[in-house]
Structure formats: C-alpha cells, structure tokens
Motif scaffolding. Sequence first.
Motif, PDB file in Angstrom:
ATOM      1  N   LEU A   1       0.655  -1.162  -0.030  1.00 41.72           N
ATOM      2  CA  LEU A   1       0.062  -0.194   0.260  1.00 41.72           C
ATOM      3  C   LEU A   1       0.722   1.231   0.012  1.00 41.72           C
ATOM      4  O   LEU A   1       0.412   2.278  -0.667  1.00 41.72           O
ATOM      5  CB  LEU A   1      -0.995   0.051   1.204  1.00 41.72           C
ATOM      6  N   VAL A   2       2.109   1.197   0.613  1.00 39.65           N
ATOM      7  CA  VAL A   2       2.774   2.692   0.787  1.00 39.65           C
ATOM      8  C   VAL A   2       4.128   2.528   0.519  1.00 39.65           C
ATOM      9  O   VAL A   2       4.696   3.603   0.714  1.00 39.65           O
ATOM     10  CB  VAL A   2       2.631   2.957   2.275  1.00 39.65           C
ATOM     11  N   ALA A   3       4.862   1.168   0.208  1.00 46.66           N
ATOM     12  CA  ALA A   3       6.306   1.317   0.061  1.00 46.66           C
ATOM     13  C   ALA A   3       6.871   2.008  -1.036  1.00 46.66           C
ATOM     14  O   ALA A   3       7.848   2.797  -0.639  1.00 46.66           O
ATOM     15  CB  ALA A   3       6.655  -0.033   0.304  1.00 46.66           C
ATOM     16  N   THR A   4       6.274   2.125  -2.134  1.00 46.03           N
ATOM     17  CA  THR A   4       6.782   2.811  -3.266  1.00 46.03           C
ATOM     18  C   THR A   4       6.006   4.210  -3.705  1.00 46.03           C
ATOM     19  O   THR A   4       5.016   4.151  -3.491  1.00 46.03           O
ATOM     20  CB  THR A   4       7.192   1.997  -4.506  1.00 46.03           C
ATOM     21  N   PRO A   5       6.820   4.811  -4.542  1.00 41.40           N
ATOM     22  CA  PRO A   5       6.011   5.959  -4.959  1.00 41.40           C
ATOM     23  C   PRO A   5       4.812   5.733  -5.879  1.00 41.40           C
ATOM     24  O   PRO A   5       3.759   6.285  -6.288  1.00 41.40           O
ATOM     25  CB  PRO A   5       6.955   6.750  -6.059  1.00 41.40           C
ATOM     26  N   ASP A   6       4.741   4.399  -6.622  1.00 37.22           N
ATOM     27  CA  ASP A   6       3.688   3.822  -7.253  1.00 37.22           C
ATOM     28  C   ASP A   6       2.797   3.076  -6.424  1.00 37.22           C
ATOM     29  O   ASP A   6       1.729   2.272  -7.179  1.00 37.22           O
ATOM     30  CB  ASP A   6       4.411   2.978  -8.473  1.00 37.22           C
ATOM     31  N   SER A   7       2.833   2.928  -5.266  1.00 37.85           N
ATOM     32  CA  SER A   7       2.056   2.030  -4.408  1.00 37.85           C
ATOM     33  C   SER A   7       0.576   2.665  -4.412  1.00 37.85           C
ATOM     34  O   SER A   7       0.297   3.812  -4.753  1.00 37.85           O
ATOM     35  CB  SER A   7       2.454   1.846  -3.058  1.00 37.85           C
ATOM     36  N   LEU A   8      -0.249   2.179  -3.899  1.00 38.44           N
ATOM     37  CA  LEU A   8      -1.795   2.514  -4.012  1.00 38.44           C
ATOM     38  C   LEU A   8      -2.016   3.831  -3.365  1.00 38.44           C
ATOM     39  O   LEU A   8      -2.316   4.921  -3.743  1.00 38.44           O
ATOM     40  CB  LEU A   8      -2.576   1.585  -3.131  1.00 38.44           C
ATOM     41  N   ILE A   9      -1.779   3.949  -1.938  1.00 34.31           N
ATOM     42  CA  ILE A   9      -1.874   5.361  -1.257  1.00 34.31           C
ATOM     43  C   ILE A   9      -0.938   6.469  -1.750  1.00 34.31           C
ATOM     44  O   ILE A   9      -1.595   7.542  -2.054  1.00 34.31           O
ATOM     45  CB  ILE A   9      -1.665   4.954   0.044  1.00 34.31           C
ATOM     46  N   PRO A  10       0.212   6.395  -2.177  1.00 35.02           N
ATOM     47  CA  PRO A  10       1.082   7.530  -2.757  1.00 35.02           C
ATOM     48  C   PRO A  10       0.363   7.698  -4.202  1.00 35.02           C
ATOM     49  O   PRO A  10       0.437   9.116  -4.379  1.00 35.02           O
ATOM     50  CB  PRO A  10       2.473   6.951  -2.798  1.00 35.02           C
ATOM     51  N   SER A  11      -0.235   6.981  -4.908  1.00 36.46           N
ATOM     52  CA  SER A  11      -0.849   7.143  -6.119  1.00 36.46           C
ATOM     53  C   SER A  11      -1.781   7.945  -5.942  1.00 36.46           C
ATOM     54  O   SER A  11      -2.358   8.863  -6.678  1.00 36.46           O
ATOM     55  CB  SER A  11      -0.903   6.062  -6.809  1.00 36.46           C
ATOM     56  N   ILE A  12      -2.636   7.787  -4.962  1.00 33.09           N
ATOM     57  CA  ILE A  12      -3.874   8.544  -4.574  1.00 33.09           C
ATOM     58  C   ILE A  12      -3.617  10.013  -4.364  1.00 33.09           C
ATOM     59  O   ILE A  12      -4.469  10.793  -4.749  1.00 33.09           O
ATOM     60  CB  ILE A  12      -4.902   7.867  -3.516  1.00 33.09           C
ATOM     61  N   PHE A  13      -2.725  10.121  -3.360  1.00 28.56           N
ATOM     62  CA  PHE A  13      -2.078  11.445  -3.042  1.00 28.56           C
ATOM     63  C   PHE A  13      -1.504  12.316  -4.258  1.00 28.56           C
ATOM     64  O   PHE A  13      -2.073  13.492  -4.441  1.00 28.56           O
ATOM     65  CB  PHE A  13      -0.980  11.337  -2.116  1.00 28.56           C
ATOM     66  N   ARG A  14      -0.938  11.685  -5.202  1.00 23.93           N
ATOM     67  CA  ARG A  14      -0.380  12.063  -6.409  1.00 23.93           C
ATOM     68  C   ARG A  14      -1.637  12.651  -7.316  1.00 23.93           C
ATOM     69  O   ARG A  14      -1.549  13.846  -7.508  1.00 23.93           O
ATOM     70  CB  ARG A  14       0.457  11.289  -7.025  1.00 23.93           C
ATOM     71  N   ASN A  15      -2.570  11.810  -7.220  1.00 21.85           N
ATOM     72  CA  ASN A  15      -3.728  12.107  -8.357  1.00 21.85           C
ATOM     73  C   ASN A  15      -4.631  13.444  -7.648  1.00 21.85           C
ATOM     74  O   ASN A  15      -5.407  13.975  -8.611  1.00 21.85           O
ATOM     75  CB  ASN A  15      -4.632  10.871  -8.499  1.00 21.85           C
ATOM     76  N   LEU A  16      -4.692  13.349  -6.411  1.00 23.15           N
ATOM     77  CA  LEU A  16      -5.383  14.551  -5.927  1.00 23.15           C
ATOM     78  C   LEU A  16      -4.359  15.739  -5.653  1.00 23.15           C
ATOM     79  O   LEU A  16      -4.865  16.853  -5.225  1.00 23.15           O
ATOM     80  CB  LEU A  16      -5.615  13.898  -4.443  1.00 23.15           C
ATOM     81  N   GLY A  17      -3.428  15.538  -6.207  1.00 20.72           N
ATOM     82  CA  GLY A  17      -2.495  16.825  -6.184  1.00 20.72           C
ATOM     83  C   GLY A  17      -1.851  17.412  -4.977  1.00 20.72           C
ATOM     84  O   GLY A  17      -1.479  18.356  -4.818  1.00 20.72           O
ATOM     85  N   LEU A  18      -1.628  16.157  -4.328  1.00 19.60           N
ATOM     86  CA  LEU A  18      -0.926  16.354  -2.917  1.00 19.60           C
ATOM     87  C   LEU A  18       0.480  15.722  -2.930  1.00 19.60           C
ATOM     88  O   LEU A  18       0.996  15.983  -2.012  1.00 19.60           O
ATOM     89  CB  LEU A  18      -1.915  15.718  -1.715  1.00 19.60           C
TER      90      LEU A  18
END
Length: 324
Positions: A159-176
């Motif tokens: 879920l969180v280990a890499t920049p392409d993991s699920l949660i970092p991807s959600i943050f990125r898509n939200l502009g955060l």
Amino acid sequence: MSSTTAQSGLARARRGLAPGGSGGRPRNEDLNRKSKLSGQTTRTFFWLLLPSIVLVILINGYPLIYAAVQATHDGSLIDTGNFVGLDNFTSVLTSPAFWKAAQFTLLFTIVGVFGSWGVGLGLALLLRTKIPAGGAFKVLLLLPWVVPIVVSSTAWNWLVATPDSLIPSIFRNLGLGTPLFLADPHLAAVMVMVFKVWVSFPFMMMMTSAALASVDTTVYEAASMDGATKWQQFTQITLPMIARSTYISWILMTIFCVNDFPTIYLLTGGGPVDATTSLVVLAYRSVFQDFQTGHGVAIAFLMTLTLVIVSVFLYRQIRKSSVE
C-alpha cells in the motif's frame, strides 16, 4: 441528580450485599478444626506445586543466568570473552543510538497502547448496541489480529512502500504530491505506529468487550433516571467499572509494544536512518549483526527493568481500583 447519585447507590448496594447480622461467635473447636484443615491443605498444595516451581526455575533460571554472564563479558555468540563488569551497561547508556531508540520505543509504546485502547474501546461500545450483522462485523474486526504479521506487513508495504503504491498514487492524483511513507523518517515513524494500532486494536476490543459484558445494564437505567447524561455515565460508571480490565490490558500491551520486533522490522527494518529503530531492534542488531553480544544483552536487561517498573506501577493501580 448527577451520576454521583448512581455511584452512591452502587456503594450502598455493595454494602448491603455484605454479610451482616448478629450471628453467634464460632466455637473454639470449630476454629481449631478449620485451622488444622487449612494447614493440611496448604502443605498439600505446596508439595503438588513444588515440581512445577522447580521446573519453571530451571527453564527460566538458566537463560537468565547465562544472559547475565554475557552482559558482563565482551564476547560474541560463540565465545564468552573477557569479563568487563558493568562496562557494557555504561557503554550502552552513553550511546546516542540507545537514547534515540529509547525515545522512539517510548513514543511507539504510548501510541500503541493508548491508540489501540481508544479504538478498541470505541468499537467495543459500538458492538454493545444493536447493529445489523453485529456478529459478522465483530469477526471482521478481529482479522488484523488473527492474520499473521508477515501477511499484514506485506499488505501494508504494497500500500505505501513505493511512489507507485496505492496510497501514494492516490495522493498524487489528488494533487497532494507523492509522499514517501517509508523513505521519509517522520512519515515512516508515523506509519509504524499506525500499523501497530491496526494490528493491536482487536485485542483491546476483546478485552474491553469482556469487561463491558460484566457491567449490569440496570446501573445505566438507574443513572438515567437520576438525570445522568451519556457522557457522565461513560466517565462515572463505564470507565470505573472496567478500570481493572483496562489496567491489565495496558500492562499486556505495554509489554507487547516494547518487545515488538516483527511489526517494526518487517515494515521498515528500523530505517530510514534509524528513525524507527526501537530498543528490541537495536538489541537484535547488536547481537546478530554487530556481534556485540554484551551490548545487546545489556539493552535487553534495561528493557526488562523498565517493563518491571511500569508493570508494578500499573498493578498498584489495579489494587487501588475502587470498583469491585
């Protein structure tokens, strides 16, 4: 009336249930007979328990003595080394790495104990109400505790280990931005603590649910009739009535948190830059990676001493609890 009226009623009820009356005094023959039977029972229990006590002392005594020998020598896993007295303890207590690990261990334990207790208490109170599929919901809530820690840590890494993991991807898509949860020291520490709360709250929920089940619901009805609010019932009735169970769960969870190796090591390995290195991880590194057995065992002894002090303090709180 306030909720203190309900508490006064409880106290009066407890006093009313106590044996009373003016019964006659027991005869001396009866007292002597009871004293003799009590002495025989005590001796019988002693001889029955003696083999188990000796076995426990042998099983736990030898490792403890051997660990004490290692803590006072400068050896490794295969060699005891030379006697150095308390030098290992002095070296550990003057090491910045030790105090950094101690600071993280303290924070990790506080968040782990009270975070999991708060979530567990809230869910236990929720499960006392009539909710649809409450039994199935309770089973699902036990999954974080039931699932092996290796599986849970693997899922959280996904879920969180890499920049392409699920949660970092959600943050990125939200502009955060793209937070690096396990690469940033502060975020990694937060993630480890949240992960600990996640895997521990079912235990606290079960402990609290068992304690709440023993609370008579008529107490709340009486308090409501006396005009007590829901908050007053929670703080003046619920918390005092489950106080002993709460202190016991705090003792157990404190021990679990301080000695928790897999939760931290499987998620971050103690990194980055030792930001999530606890005392138990530091002891493991000292013994099995740096081959400084004396330092590692000294850390373990200091951890044990701290746990004993905390446990004694909480145990005294249990004895001081006014709710029977």
